[in-house]
Scaffold this active site. Structure first.
Site, short mmCIF file in Angstrom:
data_model
loop_
_atom_site.label_atom_id
_atom_site.label_comp_id
_atom_site.label_asym_id
_atom_site.label_seq_id
_atom_site.Cartn_x
_atom_site.Cartn_y
_atom_site.Cartn_z
N ALA A 15 0.83 -1.21 0.00
CA ALA A 15 0.00 0.00 0.00
C ALA A 15 0.86 1.25 0.00
O ALA A 15 0.58 2.22 -0.72
CB ALA A 15 -0.94 -0.01 1.20
N TYR A 16 1.90 1.24 0.80
CA TYR A 16 2.80 2.40 0.85
C TYR A 16 3.44 2.62 -0.52
O TYR A 16 3.44 3.74 -1.05
CB TYR A 16 3.87 2.18 1.90
CG TYR A 16 4.85 3.33 2.02
CD1 TYR A 16 4.61 4.38 2.89
CD2 TYR A 16 6.03 3.36 1.27
CE1 TYR A 16 5.51 5.44 2.99
CE2 TYR A 16 6.92 4.40 1.36
CZ TYR A 16 6.66 5.44 2.23
OH TYR A 16 7.55 6.49 2.32
N GLY A 17 4.00 1.56 -1.10
CA GLY A 17 4.62 1.68 -2.41
C GLY A 17 3.65 2.14 -3.48
O GLY A 17 3.99 2.92 -4.37
N THR B 20 1.09 4.11 -3.05
CA THR B 20 0.85 5.55 -2.91
C THR B 20 2.03 6.37 -3.41
O THR B 20 1.84 7.46 -3.96
CB THR B 20 0.55 5.93 -1.46
OG1 THR B 20 1.68 5.65 -0.62
CG2 THR B 20 -0.67 5.17 -0.93
#
Length: 326
Positions: free
Chosen positions: A204-206, A208
């Site tokens: 999820a971080y990547g 975004t």
């Protein structure tokens, strides 16, 4: 962080983490001489730039706090903010002990439009405008796991903070700066995934961050037509050792800890580099007119490779933040 995948590809060709133990007498790693990826960035020292009015989201700890310290140390005015009202108040009090009344603070949730607009109004009222806005607020849930195992609420927080929050902050900052005769500059924060590389266990971080460079280019084009005195740029701080990284201590085994110890820097190191480059760039842009969108990158591929080589041959960085053979 976007240079990590490049560094890893170099490393796989000729190094394992065990190579770092060849020389246990190594000195502690020195600060790298990173250079911005943007051509035409000025080498002028930060102390020569004029005083600026700065907003930094997510600035009560980690990289954001060190960025605030850096700007304040150069005589700028700074608004610090995070969602935690108590932490904002404590941060403002602590910074005012060192830098006086040039620091202001207000709690804000970047995922809520009304909160972001209130932050913008507060900054404009407190400082008389905003010259530099840095979208530093980011979340990864402090959890490293496969997407199939992730809590939907954690995923929601990450996407709302990193993606939607950046959109709302860009929107509000651009709207304000477009009304200012002097314009202003918005800086979006790149991170792991910004180069399109895989981010296993923090998908999820990547996800975004993968859109951040595209967003910056898009907005730079939009303001060129509608607000020519406004610039939109990006910052790439590299691998910064904060809670976002330290929470993954056991997620990637000894090899992951090896790369963190080798490549990561404490937040004050990239902050000092970025503050100097941003101030010099904005100062020069104000003197010669609007300049093209820029990216300032700390952990460039050559810098990352240099760190890896020094680890291999000198053992620098071994067990720097935590033991690798846990």
């Amino acid at each position: 962080m976007s240079a990590v995948s490049c560094a890893a590809s170099h490393a796989r060709a000729f190094v394992s983490c065990r190579a770092g133990g060849r020389n246990r007498r190594a000195r502690r790693a020195a600060t790298s001489g990173a250079t911005p990826s943007a051509s035409g960035a000025t080498g002028e020292t930060a102390s020569r730039a004029a005083a600026f009015k700065v907003v930094i989201t997510g600035s009560t700890k980690g990289l954001g706090l060190e960025l605030a310290r850096g700007f304040l140390a150069n005589g700028d005015e700074v608004v610090v903010t995070s969602r935690d009202e108590t932490r904002v108040r404590e941060t403002v009090d602590a910074l005012r002990e060192d830098f006086g009344e040039r620091v202001f603070g207000v709690a804000a949730d970047v995922s809520r439009a009304e909160s972001v607009d209130a932050l913008t109004s507060f900054a404009s009222d407190s400082m008389g405008g905003v010259d530099i806005w840095i979208n530093n607020a980011g979340a990864n849930g402090y959890v490293y796991e496969n997407l199939a195992d992730a809590d939907p609420e954690t995923l929601r927080e990450i996407v709302l903070t990193n993606s939607f929050g950046t959109l709302l902050c860009c929107r509000s900052a651009i709207r304000l700066m477009a009304t200012q005769k002097s314009g202003g500059h918005v800086f979006n924060m790149l991170g792991a995934g910004s180069d399109g590389g895989a981010t296993q266990k923090y998908a999820a971080y990547g996800h975004t961050k993968a859109g951040m460079a595209q967003l910056t280019k898009t907005l730079a084009g939009e303001v060129k037509e509608t607000a020519p005195a406004v610039g939109v740029h990006s910052l790439s701080p590299g691998m910064v050792f904060t809670e976002l990284i330290s929470s993954g201590r056991y997620a990637f085994g000894s090899q992951g800890r090896c790369f963190v110890n080798t490549l990561a820097e404490p937040p004050e190191v990239p902050a000092a580099f970025l503050v100097e480059k941003v101030r010099a760039f904005v100062d020069e842009a104000g003197a010669v007119g609007k300049r093209p969108s820029q990216t300032f990158e700390v952990l460039t591929p050559p810098v990352a490779l240099k760190k890896i080589l020094r680890r291999v041959f000198l053992g620098e960085g071994k067990d720097r933040y935590y033991p690798e053979k846990e």
